[in-house]
Write an enzyme that holds these catalytic residues in place. Structure first.
Site, short mmCIF file in Angstrom:
data_model
loop_
_atom_site.label_atom_id
_atom_site.label_comp_id
_atom_site.label_asym_id
_atom_site.label_seq_id
_atom_site.Cartn_x
_atom_site.Cartn_y
_atom_site.Cartn_z
N CYS A 41 -12.08 2.49 -0.25
CA CYS A 41 -10.13 3.54 0.07
C CYS A 41 -10.10 2.60 1.42
CB CYS A 41 -10.12 4.93 0.25
SG CYS A 41 -8.55 5.79 0.87
N THR A 42 -8.78 2.03 1.40
CA THR A 42 -7.95 0.94 2.95
C THR A 42 -8.63 2.05 4.36
OG1 THR A 42 -6.08 0.63 1.70
CG2 THR A 42 -7.61 -0.86 1.62
N HIS A 43 -8.19 2.98 4.02
CA HIS A 43 -8.83 3.88 5.49
C HIS A 43 -10.20 4.44 5.63
CE1 HIS A 43 -4.14 5.67 3.98
NE2 HIS A 43 -4.44 6.14 5.05
N GLU A 80 -5.27 9.14 9.57
CA GLU A 80 -3.98 9.92 9.31
C GLU A 80 -3.48 10.40 11.00
OE1 GLU A 80 -1.46 9.60 6.41
OE2 GLU A 80 -2.26 7.03 5.55
N CYS A 89 -3.96 -1.05 -1.97
CA CYS A 89 -4.39 -0.01 -2.36
C CYS A 89 -4.90 0.80 -3.50
CB CYS A 89 -3.16 0.55 -2.22
SG CYS A 89 -2.67 2.51 -3.08
N ASP A 131 0.99 -1.26 -0.06
CA ASP A 131 0.50 -0.01 0.08
C ASP A 131 1.32 1.05 0.09
OD1 ASP A 131 -2.31 1.72 -0.16
OD2 ASP A 131 -1.95 1.54 2.33
N SER A 132 0.13 2.37 -0.58
CA SER A 132 1.32 3.29 -0.24
C SER A 132 1.21 3.74 0.78
CB SER A 132 0.04 4.52 -1.16
OG SER A 132 -0.93 4.74 -0.94
#
Length: 272
Positions: free
Chosen positions: A190-192, A156, A71, A8-9
């Protein structure tokens, strides 16, 4: 033989890895986060392809015969080129899989109205990957999209459960649902975003299903390995997990606990 690589980024792919490990605990895994160059969401196709390919190559070099792009942006903007052009050249026996197709294969079996909303980054939305993939499997499904640029920073900065998240969760949910009164399924593209699930459910009207990708991707990978014993036989099974970042390991370890649900110890890997 080697471990399964997960890329992932940044940190979001850890939400996918967490579910993959829960579904397939016997395998070895290497996670690589390109945190020094994150986020990918607003970068162009060529840049994302170059960065993603570089990280995939690193995972190949560490012995991974199979890499999961955990991602959405990399899956949207780099996966097809890597599969069709790069793999035959650099590693024809290895495989790279993404997170958009497994989700697209599932969504049409869940919606009752035939209208689906996609909440994602600017890069994923602009790529049109979700509408294109969903249309392949379910031509009758109408797809609505919305970019949610403030959700990743909230997560984040560990503000996803605080009062500051309420405004942006309500704002984006209102905007996507305003596109159609018939939307009955939302995909968190989005994985967040799964870390915002409590807030999302709090402000979402009843009767709307929310799909997070982790469990979907984990089940899809399990099915893939059953259908491809030639790949499954190349995977090591010692239940070992290694973590790498292109940025500061101390920062990664702190943030990773939020996404992965437990402590990790990472090492730094240099960019080329």
């Amino acid at each position: 033989m080697g471990p399964i690589g997960v890329f992932d980024s940044g940190y979001g792919g850890l939400t996918v890895l967490k579910e993959i490990v829960a579904e397939l605990p016997e395998y070895d895994y290497i996670y690589l986060g390109d945190n020094a160059r994150a986020p990918y969401g607003n970068r162009g196709f060529d840049t994302i392809h170059a960065y993603t390919l570089e990280c995939v190559q690193k995972l190949f070099d560490m012995g991974c015969p199979l890499v999961i792009l955990a991602c959405n942006t990399a899956s949207a903007k780099a996966l097809r080129t890597i599969q069709q052009k790069d793999l035959p050249r650099i590693a024809p026996d290895n495989r790279v899989l993404g997170v958009i197709r497994p989700t697209s294969e599932m969504v049409g079996t869940i919606t009752q109205t035939g209208e689906v909303g996609i909440l994602a980054t600017n890069g994923t939305v602009s790529s049109e990957s979700y509408p294109l993939e969903i249309n392949k499997f379910f031509p009758h499904v109408i797809t609505h999209q919305l970019a949610c640029p403030m959700w990743v920073p909230l997560v984040e900065n560990n503000e996803h459960e605080g009062a500051g998240a309420d405004f942006f969760v309500k704002e984006y949910l209102g905007k996507i649902l305003a596109q159609s009164a018939n939307i009955d399924t939302l995909v968190l593209g989005c994985t967040h975003y799964p870390l915002l699930m409590k807030k999302i459910r709090q402000y979402l009207p009843g009767g709307i299903t929310v799909l997070a990708q982790g469990k979907i991707v984990a089940r899809s990978l399990k099915d893939y390995l059953k259908r491809h014993p030639e790949m499954e036989s190349r995977l090591t099974k010692n239940q070992e997990h290694r973590f790498y970042t292109t940025d500061d390991p101390a920062i990664f370890n702190h943030m990773a606990e939020i996404f992965f649900g437990k402590e990790v110890a990472s090492d730094k890997i240099d960019q080329d």
